[in-house]
Design a protein around this motif. Structure first.
Motif, short mmCIF file in Angstrom:
data_model
loop_
_atom_site.label_atom_id
_atom_site.label_comp_id
_atom_site.label_asym_id
_atom_site.label_seq_id
_atom_site.Cartn_x
_atom_site.Cartn_y
_atom_site.Cartn_z
N HIS A 199 0.84 -0.96 0.32
CA HIS A 199 0.12 -0.07 -0.10
C HIS A 199 0.86 1.13 -0.35
O HIS A 199 -0.30 2.32 -0.41
CB HIS A 199 -1.27 0.06 1.10
CG HIS A 199 -1.74 -0.83 1.35
ND1 HIS A 199 -2.27 -1.67 1.98
CD2 HIS A 199 -2.56 -1.95 0.04
CE1 HIS A 199 -3.79 -2.37 2.14
NE2 HIS A 199 -3.56 -2.54 1.36
N LEU A 200 2.23 1.36 0.73
CA LEU A 200 2.52 2.37 0.42
C LEU A 200 3.48 2.74 -0.86
O LEU A 200 3.24 3.53 -0.89
CB LEU A 200 3.98 2.06 2.12
CG LEU A 200 3.28 2.34 3.78
CD1 LEU A 200 4.44 2.24 4.34
CD2 LEU A 200 2.57 3.84 3.90
N ARG A 201 4.04 1.58 -1.09
CA ARG A 201 4.52 2.09 -2.41
C ARG A 201 3.30 2.18 -3.33
O ARG A 201 3.98 3.56 -4.41
CB ARG A 201 4.42 0.15 -3.04
CG ARG A 201 5.92 0.10 -2.68
CD ARG A 201 6.85 -1.51 -2.75
NE ARG A 201 7.94 -2.11 -2.11
CZ ARG A 201 8.12 -2.92 -2.01
NH1 ARG A 201 7.62 -4.07 -2.62
NH2 ARG A 201 8.81 -3.86 -1.73
N GLU A 202 2.39 1.76 -3.42
CA GLU A 202 1.59 2.75 -4.05
C GLU A 202 1.58 4.02 -4.24
O GLU A 202 0.56 4.91 -5.22
CB GLU A 202 0.05 1.67 -4.10
CG GLU A 202 -0.55 0.52 -4.53
CD GLU A 202 -1.44 -0.62 -3.91
OE1 GLU A 202 -2.41 0.53 -3.22
OE2 GLU A 202 -1.75 -1.41 -4.30
N LEU A 203 1.50 4.93 -3.17
CA LEU A 203 1.35 5.50 -2.54
C LEU A 203 2.74 6.56 -3.34
O LEU A 203 2.72 7.72 -2.43
CB LEU A 203 0.79 6.17 -0.96
CG LEU A 203 -0.24 5.95 -0.40
CD1 LEU A 203 -0.02 5.50 1.27
CD2 LEU A 203 -1.43 6.33 -0.74
#
Length: 317
Positions: free
Chosen positions: A43-47
């Motif tokens: 999820h953090l990578r998607e952000l």
């Protein structure tokens, strides 16, 4: 139980420390499973956060610097520390007050409302021990770059007059009592020396690369502190002694600097301190305007005798 959003923020806060975090360690800190850790990392990578998975026995996750700036995260303590550091930047001798103010304004805009109101109440000032000449940021960058790259530093030094540029092997930048110093191996004298950064002007280009020497004792700050005290290699005074003062410990302790004060009762205390010479140490003890007795060692007692004769002659004149 934390919400998914708060858990992501906690995870990001941990990853911002400069280390590799094993999935199991993150799971234990966040009280979740390693599988949930991996999902939150995705999820953090998607952000937009660049998080690298490091393989191997010492592997885990690491937050890398990215080409784009995702939303920044500061917890309360980090925000307070950053604001105080920026407010004190110019008080520490860096000649770029405008840059510090602009950086502070930028950081403030990135903070959530709750933290913004908190840091707005912080206003600190610093009175430096001395009044150093300001250091140009580009000089500080040039010196620290040479240290990082292990390149000899060529520079001119205030007071050298017609002397050509010096060359030294720079090792560490140390701050002491409001002044910045470069600890370097001086190639002219084949010895360790300190140079004040406000008197130093780097010359371009830098010199060739060198193999760093081991600072005596392994601690640059302690070594420089020792140099300033006259004890090369360790942070201690070359002359150390003690006296009994006819003054209460609570009155003496606030003015004892790096000395120690032992309460003897009956309005007396034993003070132990150091200095660069026995005469200087004896003079230091006289600052308390109280009767002194039982000086030790004998070299300190002799210094009191020398001062007594000297002051008596001065009084006679």
């Amino acid at each position: 139980m934390s919400t998914p959003t708060s858990r992501l923020l906690q995870l990001l806060s941990l990853l911002q420390s400069p280390r590799v975090w094993p999935a199991q360690a993150l799971a234990e800190r966040l009280a979740i499973t390693p599988r949930t850790v991996r999902r939150d990392i995705d999820h953090l990578r998607e952000l937009g956060y660049r998080i690298t998975a490091v393989r191997g026995p010492a592997g885990g996750y690491r937050l890398d610097a990215g080409s784009q700036l995702p939303p920044m995260l500061f917890d309360d303590d980090q925000a307070v520390a950053l604001v105080v550091a920026l407010q004190l930047a110019t008080a520490q001798g860096i000649d770029d007050d405008d840059a510090a103010r602009r950086a502070l304004a930028t950081v403030r805009q990135l903070l959530p409302s709750r933290l913004r109101h908190r840091v707005d109440s912080i206003e600190v000032a610093s009175l430096p021990h001395r009044s150093p000449a300001p250091i140009a940021p580009e000089s500080l960058v040039a010196v620290t770059t040479s240290i990082h790259r292990h390149e000899r530093l060529r520079f001119t030094y205030a007071g050298d007059n017609d002397r050509p540029a010096r060359t030294a092997e720079p090792h560490h930048v140390v701050m002491s009592q409001g002044r910045w110093y470069l600890l370097a191996w001086d190639l002219d004298t084949d010895a360790w020396r300190t140079f004040r950064l406000d008197r130093l002007t780097p010359r371009i280009p830098a010199g060739p690369r060198f193999t760093p020497r081991e600072v005596p004792g392994g601690d640059a700050a302690a070594f420089v502190a020792g140099l300033f005290k006259g004890s090369e290699g360790e942070d201690r005074w070359p002359c150390s002694g003690s006296v009994t003062l006819a003054a209460p410990a609570e009155r003496v302790a606030p003015f004892a600097d790096d000395g120690t004060v032992a309460d003897l009762g009956d309005g007396r205390c034993r003070v132990t301190a150091g200095s660069w010479s026995w005469i200087a140490l004896a003079t230091w003890f006289g600052r308390f305007d109280a009767e002194l007795s039982e000086p030790a060692p004998i070299a300190l007692a002799d210094a009191f005798g020398t001062l007594s004769d000297r002051y008596a002659r001065t009084a006679d004149r």
